[in-house]
Design a protein around this motif. Structure first.
Motif, PDB file in Angstrom:
ATOM      1  N   MET A  51       0.822  -1.050  -0.002  1.00 37.88           N
ATOM      2  CA  MET A  51       0.069   0.011  -0.051  1.00 37.88           C
ATOM      3  C   MET A  51       0.828   1.285  -0.023  1.00 37.88           C
ATOM      4  N   LYS A  52       2.056   1.314   0.806  1.00 40.05           N
ATOM      5  CA  LYS A  52       2.638   2.684   0.634  1.00 40.05           C
ATOM      6  C   LYS A  52       3.354   2.613  -0.405  1.00 40.05           C
ATOM      7  N   TRP A  53       3.803   1.827  -1.309  1.00 44.40           N
ATOM      8  CA  TRP A  53       4.354   1.910  -2.442  1.00 44.40           C
ATOM      9  C   TRP A  53       3.502   2.491  -3.401  1.00 44.40           C
ATOM     10  N   LEU A  54       2.204   2.040  -3.552  1.00 48.37           N
ATOM     11  CA  LEU A  54       1.129   2.638  -4.457  1.00 48.37           C
ATOM     12  C   LEU A  54       0.772   3.913  -4.189  1.00 48.37           C
ATOM     13  N   VAL A  55       0.754   4.492  -2.896  1.00 42.05           N
ATOM     14  CA  VAL A  55       0.543   5.760  -2.312  1.00 42.05           C
ATOM     15  C   VAL A  55       1.518   6.656  -2.918  1.00 42.05           C
ATOM     16  N   MET A  56       2.786   6.006  -2.786  1.00 37.95           N
ATOM     17  CA  MET A  56       4.196   6.871  -3.126  1.00 37.95           C
ATOM     18  C   MET A  56       4.157   7.271  -4.498  1.00 37.95           C
ATOM     19  N   ALA A  57       3.866   6.104  -5.281  1.00 33.56           N
ATOM     20  CA  ALA A  57       3.908   6.069  -6.720  1.00 33.56           C
ATOM     21  C   ALA A  57       2.939   7.341  -7.330  1.00 33.56           C
ATOM     22  N   ALA A  58       1.763   7.036  -6.559  1.00 38.61           N
ATOM     23  CA  ALA A  58       0.764   8.133  -6.806  1.00 38.61           C
ATOM     24  C   ALA A  58       1.242   9.562  -6.512  1.00 38.61           C
ATOM     25  N   ARG A  59       1.647   9.863  -5.671  1.00 40.42           N
ATOM     26  CA  ARG A  59       2.250  11.084  -5.240  1.00 40.42           C
ATOM     27  C   ARG A  59       3.279  11.763  -5.947  1.00 40.42           C
ATOM     28  N   ASP A  60       4.012  10.644  -6.370  1.00 41.12           N
ATOM     29  CA  ASP A  60       5.168  11.106  -7.500  1.00 41.12           C
ATOM     30  C   ASP A  60       4.506  11.310  -8.944  1.00 41.12           C
ATOM     31  N   LYS A  61       3.859  12.249  -8.947  1.00 42.85           N
ATOM     32  CA  LYS A  61       3.227  12.617 -10.290  1.00 42.85           C
ATOM     33  C   LYS A  61       3.953  13.681 -11.054  1.00 42.85           C
ATOM     34  N   GLU A  62       3.630  13.677 -12.239  1.00 43.70           N
ATOM     35  CA  GLU A  62       4.411  14.692 -13.295  1.00 43.70           C
ATOM     36  C   GLU A  62       3.255  15.356 -13.800  1.00 43.70           C
ATOM     37  N   GLY A  63       3.553  16.719 -13.809  1.00 39.40           N
ATOM     38  CA  GLY A  63       2.330  17.630 -14.681  1.00 39.40           C
ATOM     39  C   GLY A  63       1.145  18.100 -13.685  1.00 39.40           C
ATOM     40  N   ALA A  72      -1.084  -1.901 -11.545  1.00 44.86           N
ATOM     41  CA  ALA A  72      -0.588  -2.924 -10.788  1.00 44.86           C
ATOM     42  C   ALA A  72      -1.727  -4.198 -10.695  1.00 44.86           C
ATOM     43  N   PHE A  73      -2.959  -3.970 -11.159  1.00 46.89           N
ATOM     44  CA  PHE A  73      -3.900  -5.005 -11.216  1.00 46.89           C
ATOM     45  C   PHE A  73      -3.549  -5.691 -12.454  1.00 46.89           C
ATOM     46  N   LYS A  74      -3.049  -5.238 -13.606  1.00 49.43           N
ATOM     47  CA  LYS A  74      -2.637  -6.099 -14.751  1.00 49.43           C
ATOM     48  C   LYS A  74      -1.042  -6.457 -14.785  1.00 49.43           C
ATOM     49  N   MET A  75      -0.545  -6.534 -13.415  1.00 42.84           N
ATOM     50  CA  MET A  75       0.991  -6.777 -13.287  1.00 42.84           C
ATOM     51  C   MET A  75       1.905  -6.038 -14.040  1.00 42.84           C
ATOM     52  N   GLU A  76       1.514  -4.605 -14.200  1.00 43.52           N
ATOM     53  CA  GLU A  76       2.421  -3.591 -14.947  1.00 43.52           C
ATOM     54  C   GLU A  76       2.818  -2.468 -13.700  1.00 43.52           C
ATOM     55  N   GLY A  77       3.508  -1.382 -14.422  1.00 46.01           N
ATOM     56  CA  GLY A  77       3.656  -0.100 -13.688  1.00 46.01           C
ATOM     57  C   GLY A  77       4.818  -0.252 -12.864  1.00 46.01           C
ATOM     58  N   ARG A  78       5.033   1.083 -12.267  1.00 43.58           N
ATOM     59  CA  ARG A  78       6.312   1.375 -11.286  1.00 43.58           C
ATOM     60  C   ARG A  78       6.327   0.247 -10.103  1.00 43.58           C
ATOM     61  N   VAL A  79       5.221   0.171  -9.363  1.00 45.74           N
ATOM     62  CA  VAL A  79       5.196  -0.406  -8.147  1.00 45.74           C
ATOM     63  C   VAL A  79       5.534  -1.930  -8.460  1.00 45.74           C
ATOM     64  N   ILE A  80       5.178  -2.591  -9.501  1.00 44.69           N
ATOM     65  CA  ILE A  80       5.482  -4.049  -9.960  1.00 44.69           C
ATOM     66  C   ILE A  80       7.008  -4.076 -10.104  1.00 44.69           C
ATOM     67  N   ARG A  81       7.620  -3.035 -10.905  1.00 45.68           N
ATOM     68  CA  ARG A  81       9.039  -3.122 -11.096  1.00 45.68           C
ATOM     69  C   ARG A  81       9.700  -3.169  -9.892  1.00 45.68           C
ATOM     70  N   ARG A  82       9.439  -2.186  -8.880  1.00 41.98           N
ATOM     71  CA  ARG A  82      10.006  -1.918  -7.547  1.00 41.98           C
ATOM     72  C   ARG A  82      10.133  -3.208  -7.054  1.00 41.98           C
ATOM     73  N   LYS A  83       8.645  -3.968  -6.847  1.00 38.99           N
ATOM     74  CA  LYS A  83       8.957  -5.188  -6.118  1.00 38.99           C
ATOM     75  C   LYS A  83       9.707  -6.154  -6.939  1.00 38.99           C
TER      76      LYS A  83
END
Length: 228
Positions: free
Chosen positions: A171-183, A198-209
């Motif tokens: 949960m912490k990774w998901l919230v931190m990734a959402a706060r680290d937004k651009e634009g 993350a539901f589709k096993m993609e994105g920054r949080v999955i790569r961090r894991k």
């Protein structure tokens, strides 16, 4: 002077004995044979169907905790995620942000559903709550690293992670990734994107894991230092 000290000593002893009983600790004064409150509607329906609910109406029940509810929208994972989103003790704002995120996910999934073919519609998940729960489950790490100093050198030793800490990190990774937004994108929109990825096993949080698992794999030679 000695009589004054004796009086103060007796008063202190009285306060020590009786203050815990009058300071709001009520659970110890409730008899153990009082029933626990039931918040599950399925359990209440089962008791009513079996005819046990009428018997329980005359039995004393313990006071229900303030966090207990029988709302259909209540979910322990969503409640914990609301706490992770919360900042500056503003839980009302955190709930509103998660609600806006669910609205955004619903809009994205409905758009995808109407644009999909008849065969693809069955595989599109429409419930934002299920998407959140599955996204948190997909992002849970199995192993972590812990710094252990041995012989003047600090090693990153792989260690197993408990289920509670794994959920917290996800949960912490998901919230931190959402706060680290651009634009100019808003927080609910970015959080909806991260949850869908993350539901589709993609994105920054999955790569961090995956990066954390690779680090544990590279340092598996130091695993025996965990018992040091």
């Amino acid at each position: 002077m000695s009589s004054l000290s004796n009086i103060l000593g007796k008063q202190f002893k009285f306060c020590k004995l009786w203050l815990p009983a009058i300071s709001g600790v009520r659970n110890k004064s409730i008899p153990a044979w009082h029933l626990d409150p039931i918040s599950s509607k399925e359990e209440l329906a089962r008791l009513e169907k079996e005819g046990e609910l009428e018997k329980l109406k005359v039995v004393p029940v313990k006071p229900a905790p303030s966090v207990m509810t029988n709302s259909l929208h209540d979910d322990p994972v969503v409640n914990r995620f609301n706490t992770m989103v919360m900042m500056w003790s503003n839980k009302t704002l955190a709930r509103q942000l998660v609600h806006d995120t669910f609205t955004r996910i619903k809009h994205i999934q409905l758009t995808k559903y109407h644009a999909a073919s008849a065969e693809e519609k069955a595989s599109i998940e429409m419930d934002p709550k299920k998407i959140l729960i599955q996204a948190v489950e997909n992002c849970k790490p199995v192993l972590g690293v812990m710094p252990i100093k041995k012989g003047g050198i600090t090693y990153q030793v792989p260690v197993p992670i408990s289920a509670k800490k794994s959920t917290f990190m996800s949960m912490k990774w998901l919230v931190m990734a959402a706060r680290d937004k651009e634009g100019p994108i808003s927080f609910p929109e970015q959080l909806a994107k991260e949850l869908l990825d993350a539901f589709k096993m993609e994105g920054r949080v999955i790569r961090r894991k995956q990066d954390l698992l690779k680090l544990c794999e590279n340092n598996k030679a130091y695993a025996h230092y965990r018992w040091a």
